[in-house]
Motif scaffolding. Sequence first.
Motif, short mmCIF file in Angstrom:
data_model
loop_
_atom_site.label_atom_id
_atom_site.label_comp_id
_atom_site.label_asym_id
_atom_site.label_seq_id
_atom_site.Cartn_x
_atom_site.Cartn_y
_atom_site.Cartn_z
N LYS A 146 0.83 -1.21 0.00
CA LYS A 146 0.00 0.00 0.00
C LYS A 146 0.86 1.26 0.00
O LYS A 146 0.59 2.21 -0.73
CB LYS A 146 -0.92 0.03 1.23
N LEU A 147 1.90 1.24 0.82
CA LEU A 147 2.79 2.40 0.88
C LEU A 147 3.54 2.61 -0.43
O LEU A 147 3.70 3.75 -0.88
CB LEU A 147 3.78 2.25 2.05
N GLN A 148 3.97 1.53 -1.05
CA GLN A 148 4.63 1.63 -2.34
C GLN A 148 3.71 2.26 -3.38
O GLN A 148 4.13 3.10 -4.18
CB GLN A 148 5.10 0.26 -2.83
N THR A 149 2.44 1.88 -3.36
CA THR A 149 1.45 2.44 -4.29
C THR A 149 1.27 3.92 -4.04
O THR A 149 1.24 4.72 -4.99
CB THR A 149 0.10 1.70 -4.14
N LYS A 150 1.16 4.31 -2.78
CA LYS A 150 1.01 5.73 -2.45
C LYS A 150 2.22 6.54 -2.89
O LYS A 150 2.09 7.65 -3.40
CB LYS A 150 0.78 5.92 -0.95
N ILE A 151 3.41 6.00 -2.68
CA ILE A 151 4.63 6.70 -3.10
C ILE A 151 4.65 6.87 -4.61
O ILE A 151 4.98 7.94 -5.12
CB ILE A 151 5.89 5.94 -2.60
N GLU A 152 4.28 5.82 -5.33
CA GLU A 152 4.26 5.89 -6.79
C GLU A 152 3.24 6.92 -7.27
O GLU A 152 3.51 7.68 -8.20
CB GLU A 152 3.96 4.51 -7.38
N GLU A 153 2.09 6.97 -6.62
CA GLU A 153 1.07 7.96 -6.98
C GLU A 153 1.57 9.38 -6.71
O GLU A 153 1.36 10.28 -7.52
CB GLU A 153 -0.23 7.70 -6.22
N ALA A 154 2.24 9.58 -5.58
CA ALA A 154 2.78 10.90 -5.25
C ALA A 154 3.84 11.31 -6.26
O ALA A 154 3.89 12.48 -6.69
CB ALA A 154 3.37 10.90 -3.84
N ARG A 155 4.68 10.38 -6.69
CA ARG A 155 5.70 10.68 -7.70
C ARG A 155 5.05 11.10 -9.02
O ARG A 155 5.50 12.04 -9.67
CB ARG A 155 6.58 9.46 -7.95
N LEU A 156 3.99 10.40 -9.38
CA LEU A 156 3.28 10.71 -10.62
C LEU A 156 2.67 12.11 -10.57
O LEU A 156 2.81 12.89 -11.52
CB LEU A 156 2.20 9.65 -10.85
N VAL A 157 2.03 12.43 -9.46
CA VAL A 157 1.42 13.75 -9.29
C VAL A 157 2.51 14.83 -9.30
O VAL A 157 2.35 15.88 -9.93
CB VAL A 157 0.57 13.82 -8.00
N ASN A 158 3.62 14.58 -8.66
CA ASN A 158 4.72 15.55 -8.64
C ASN A 158 5.31 15.75 -10.03
O ASN A 158 5.66 16.88 -10.40
CB ASN A 158 5.80 15.14 -7.64
N ARG A 159 5.42 14.67 -10.80
CA ARG A 159 5.90 14.83 -12.18
C ARG A 159 4.94 15.68 -12.99
O ARG A 159 5.35 16.53 -13.78
CB ARG A 159 6.06 13.44 -12.84
N ALA A 160 3.63 15.45 -12.78
CA ALA A 160 2.62 16.24 -13.50
C ALA A 160 2.71 17.72 -13.08
O ALA A 160 2.59 18.61 -13.93
CB ALA A 160 1.23 15.69 -13.23
N LYS A 161 2.94 17.97 -11.80
CA LYS A 161 3.11 19.36 -11.35
C LYS A 161 4.30 20.01 -12.04
O LYS A 161 4.22 21.16 -12.48
CB LYS A 161 3.32 19.40 -9.83
N CYS A 162 5.39 19.28 -12.13
CA CYS A 162 6.59 19.81 -12.80
C CYS A 162 6.31 20.14 -14.26
O CYS A 162 6.77 21.17 -14.77
CB CYS A 162 7.75 18.83 -12.69
N ILE A 163 5.55 19.31 -14.91
CA ILE A 163 5.17 19.56 -16.31
C ILE A 163 4.35 20.84 -16.40
O ILE A 163 4.57 21.68 -17.27
CB ILE A 163 4.39 18.36 -16.88
N LEU A 164 3.38 21.00 -15.48
CA LEU A 164 2.53 22.21 -15.49
C LEU A 164 3.37 23.46 -15.21
O LEU A 164 3.15 24.51 -15.81
CB LEU A 164 1.41 22.07 -14.46
N ILE A 165 4.32 23.33 -14.30
CA ILE A 165 5.20 24.46 -13.99
C ILE A 165 6.04 24.81 -15.22
O ILE A 165 6.20 25.99 -15.56
CB ILE A 165 6.09 24.13 -12.76
N GLN A 166 6.53 23.80 -15.89
CA GLN A 166 7.39 24.01 -17.05
C GLN A 166 6.62 24.56 -18.26
O GLN A 166 7.04 25.55 -18.86
CB GLN A 166 8.06 22.70 -17.44
N TYR A 167 5.48 23.96 -18.59
CA TYR A 167 4.78 24.34 -19.82
C TYR A 167 3.76 25.46 -19.64
O TYR A 167 3.56 26.27 -20.54
CB TYR A 167 4.10 23.12 -20.44
N LEU A 168 3.09 25.49 -18.49
CA LEU A 168 2.06 26.51 -18.28
C LEU A 168 2.54 27.65 -17.38
O LEU A 168 1.77 28.55 -17.07
CB LEU A 168 0.79 25.87 -17.69
N LYS A 169 3.78 27.57 -16.95
CA LYS A 169 4.40 28.60 -16.12
C LYS A 169 3.61 28.85 -14.83
O LYS A 169 3.47 29.97 -14.37
CB LYS A 169 4.56 29.92 -16.89
N LEU A 170 3.09 27.77 -14.24
CA LEU A 170 2.36 27.88 -12.98
C LEU A 170 3.35 27.76 -11.82
O LEU A 170 4.44 27.23 -11.97
CB LEU A 170 1.32 26.76 -12.86
#
Length: 189
Positions: A132-156
């Motif tokens: 369960k913890l591994q799944t949560k960590i993987e989900e958090a990594r995915l969300v953080n990668r998506a945030k980085c993409i939004l910061i990079q492309y949408l300048k958020l």
Amino acid sequence: MDKTLIISGSEQAATLLTNLMKSYCSSQITVASSGNEARRLINRTEFDVAIISTPLPDEFGSDLAAAISERSSTGVLLICKADIADELSEKLEVCGVCVLAKPLNKTLFYHTLKMLQATRARMMNVMKEYSKLQTKIEEARLVNRAKCILIQYLKLTEPQAHRYIEKQAMDQRLSKTEVAQNILKTYEQ
């Protein structure tokens, strides 16, 4: 215990252990007559308990006990001569292998099986929690990668990117992970 593997080079010892197990619980019992046969069985089937009566025809059995214990969630009981039981117990306790001396004491045998059963149940719970913890960590990594993409492309900013993912999840009735996956699909091509 649902499945028990008895490993013994001696047919007499295998019969004795099978009868003891049948009197203890209604387990499905499989008997292997060598270390190699036991390894093949362990690779195909998950056993609750493996009982090894040493020596085996192709090896002593202590290496097999350690290998089973380290590579699976099977509780392992090694039965050996009394004069080497303490030495083997000291060597194998770090692997989680229980060692009993021959001749077998029926009461001690049953108590050891109960201890193996309790230890295995606890280990299975820890493994579930770990998963369960591994799944949560993987989900958090995915969300953080998506945030980085939004910061990079949408300048958020980071808080804006976080809010964007949360709002999309609410509006689209998706999980944050699914929104993050959609963002990654859109921008990482």
